[in-house]
Enzyme design. Sequence first.
Site, PDB file in Angstrom:
ATOM      1  N   GLY A  58       0.795  -1.224   0.000  1.00 52.69           N
ATOM      2  CA  GLY A  58       0.000   0.000   0.000  1.00 52.69           C
ATOM      3  C   GLY A  58       0.830   1.277   0.000  1.00 52.69           C
ATOM      4  O   GLY A  58       0.299   2.374  -0.166  1.00 52.69           O
ATOM      5  N   GLU A  59       2.139   1.160   0.198  1.00 54.05           N
ATOM      6  CA  GLU A  59       2.981   2.367   0.166  1.00 54.05           C
ATOM      7  C   GLU A  59       2.936   2.973  -1.238  1.00 54.05           C
ATOM      8  O   GLU A  59       2.764   2.261  -2.237  1.00 54.05           O
ATOM      9  CB  GLU A  59       4.430   2.011   0.539  1.00 54.05           C
ATOM     10  CG  GLU A  59       4.580   1.657   2.009  1.00 54.05           C
ATOM     11  CD  GLU A  59       6.002   1.253   2.368  1.00 54.05           C
ATOM     12  OE1 GLU A  59       6.891   1.274   1.495  1.00 54.05           O
ATOM     13  OE2 GLU A  59       6.204   0.888   3.541  1.00 54.05           O
ATOM     14  N   HIS A 101     -10.694  27.283   3.881  1.00 51.22           N
ATOM     15  CA  HIS A 101     -11.808  27.420   4.822  1.00 51.22           C
ATOM     16  C   HIS A 101     -11.662  28.705   5.658  1.00 51.22           C
ATOM     17  O   HIS A 101     -12.643  29.390   5.935  1.00 51.22           O
ATOM     18  CB  HIS A 101     -11.891  26.193   5.717  1.00 51.22           C
ATOM     19  CG  HIS A 101     -12.912  26.325   6.782  1.00 51.22           C
ATOM     20  ND1 HIS A 101     -14.253  26.451   6.497  1.00 51.22           N
ATOM     21  CD2 HIS A 101     -12.795  26.398   8.121  1.00 51.22           C
ATOM     22  CE1 HIS A 101     -14.917  26.589   7.630  1.00 51.22           C
ATOM     23  NE2 HIS A 101     -14.060  26.556   8.624  1.00 51.22           N
ATOM     24  N   LYS A 161     -25.517  29.538  13.058  1.00 42.59           N
ATOM     25  CA  LYS A 161     -25.473  28.075  13.202  1.00 42.59           C
ATOM     26  C   LYS A 161     -24.567  27.685  14.363  1.00 42.59           C
ATOM     27  O   LYS A 161     -23.502  28.242  14.542  1.00 42.59           O
ATOM     28  CB  LYS A 161     -24.922  27.478  11.894  1.00 42.59           C
ATOM     29  CG  LYS A 161     -24.750  25.995  11.885  1.00 42.59           C
ATOM     30  CD  LYS A 161     -24.181  25.500  10.545  1.00 42.59           C
ATOM     31  CE  LYS A 161     -22.681  25.645  10.443  1.00 42.59           C
ATOM     32  NZ  LYS A 161     -22.137  25.086   9.197  1.00 42.59           N
ATOM     33  N   ASP A 193     -21.398  28.931   0.457  1.00 44.07           N
ATOM     34  CA  ASP A 193     -20.526  28.323   1.468  1.00 44.07           C
ATOM     35  C   ASP A 193     -19.207  27.966   0.796  1.00 44.07           C
ATOM     36  O   ASP A 193     -19.117  27.941  -0.430  1.00 44.07           O
ATOM     37  CB  ASP A 193     -21.191  27.065   2.050  1.00 44.07           C
ATOM     38  CG  ASP A 193     -20.777  26.818   3.499  1.00 44.07           C
ATOM     39  OD1 ASP A 193     -19.773  27.409   3.942  1.00 44.07           O
ATOM     40  OD2 ASP A 193     -21.455  26.038   4.188  1.00 44.07           O
TER      41      ASP A 193
HETATM   42  C1  R5P Z   1     -18.320  25.451   8.139  1.00 48.00           C
HETATM   43  O1  R5P Z   1     -17.763  26.190   8.897  1.00 48.00           O
HETATM   44  C2  R5P Z   1     -18.086  25.430   6.661  1.00 48.00           C
HETATM   45  O2  R5P Z   1     -18.036  26.698   6.113  1.00 48.00           O
HETATM   46  C3  R5P Z   1     -19.154  24.621   5.968  1.00 48.00           C
HETATM   47  O3  R5P Z   1     -20.396  25.216   6.217  1.00 48.00           O
HETATM   48  C4  R5P Z   1     -19.188  23.241   6.474  1.00 48.00           C
HETATM   49  O4  R5P Z   1     -17.898  22.759   6.628  1.00 48.00           O
HETATM   50  C5  R5P Z   1     -19.977  22.349   5.568  1.00 48.00           C
HETATM   51  O5  R5P Z   1     -19.982  21.077   6.150  1.00 48.00           O
HETATM   52  P1  R5P Z   1     -21.250  20.148   6.118  1.00 48.00           P
HETATM   53  O6  R5P Z   1     -21.628  19.990   4.666  1.00 48.00           O
HETATM   54  O7  R5P Z   1     -20.756  18.874   6.745  1.00 48.00           O
HETATM   55  O8  R5P Z   1     -22.320  20.796   6.902  1.00 48.00           O
END
Ligand code: R5P
Length: 313
Positions: A40-41, A132, A195, A221
């Site tokens: 697997g390496e 992110h 949220k 998002d």
């Molecule tokens: C959260 O902080 C991110 O911006 C996304 O909203 C999140 O990571 C999305 O993850 P999921 O689809 O698991 O809700």
Amino acid sequence: MRKKDFQIFAGTSNPSLATRISKALNLDLSAVDLNRFPDGEIDVKIQVDVRGSDVFIVQSTCPPVNENLMELLIMIDALRRASAERITAVIPYFGYARQDRKAEGRVPISAKLVANLITRAGADRVLTMDLHAAQIQGFFDIPVDHLYSAPVLIDYFKKKEMEPLCVLCCDVGGAKMARAYAKRLGGAGLAIIDKRRTGPSETEVAEVIGNVEGMNVIIVDDMISTGTSIAEAARVAADRGARSVRMTATHAVLCGKAMEKIEKSGVQEVVVTDTIPITGKERAWLKQLTVAPLLAEAIHRIHKSESVSSLFM
Ligand code: R5P
């Protein structure tokens, strides 16, 4: 620095995006053999001379995250030992990015660890997209060029008749991005979901700040992972009287029952980019736009030592 030439290599994570980038640059992908040893390496053999070259490796660290990350590290090592002059890790989707702080005691900051690994393996630069959290750039002590997919996604929505329009973001952390979308979509309304995360894949909507009633809503998002955030946001928008609900995100991570949640969420359209490949049944549900021309332009400018800042929009 002697830049003999300019070469692009692709890992196995996202060959279609790497091919689109190489086509946009009018350059063939350089040959590399990527195999597995019986245990697997990862077995890497660069098939071309790279001595003195300016090389770029396109590899998203999407699922399988650890395999793709390790493959990237080993490719960097191979290229460094083959005397490439400069190595840029092109990471359209940077996995582990959500582990960017100690949210509780006795946990790692894995995004920082991954940045250290990439740097120690021998990368000289990183080119990435929609981290992110933008401050992850600071986890690297090498230059990071951080692009946004927004110009591509916004162009797509601008062509649609969507008045009255409201941009809804899934959490307070995404408010800055959503505000930028709203502004560039001609002054659309803005609403924010407050949220609370109750577990790795569970969230609880506390409140909606702003008005979505009677509006055509675009939920924005950075990624769709388990699909929980989008499905919740879509439900909330519908409950609050939205006229229509669409969703857009840069990275279609799509793990677990994400597709099932998307299908059941009632959203009219889900628009993502090709930072992560999508296949099979998902193709029927998701509109995928390419960010290859944007990444190709950045690669071209990095190679020529030209400014890339006009691409950071
Ligand atoms: C959260 O902080 C991110 O911006 C996304 O909203 C999140 O990571 C999305 O993850 P999921 O689809 O698991 O809700």
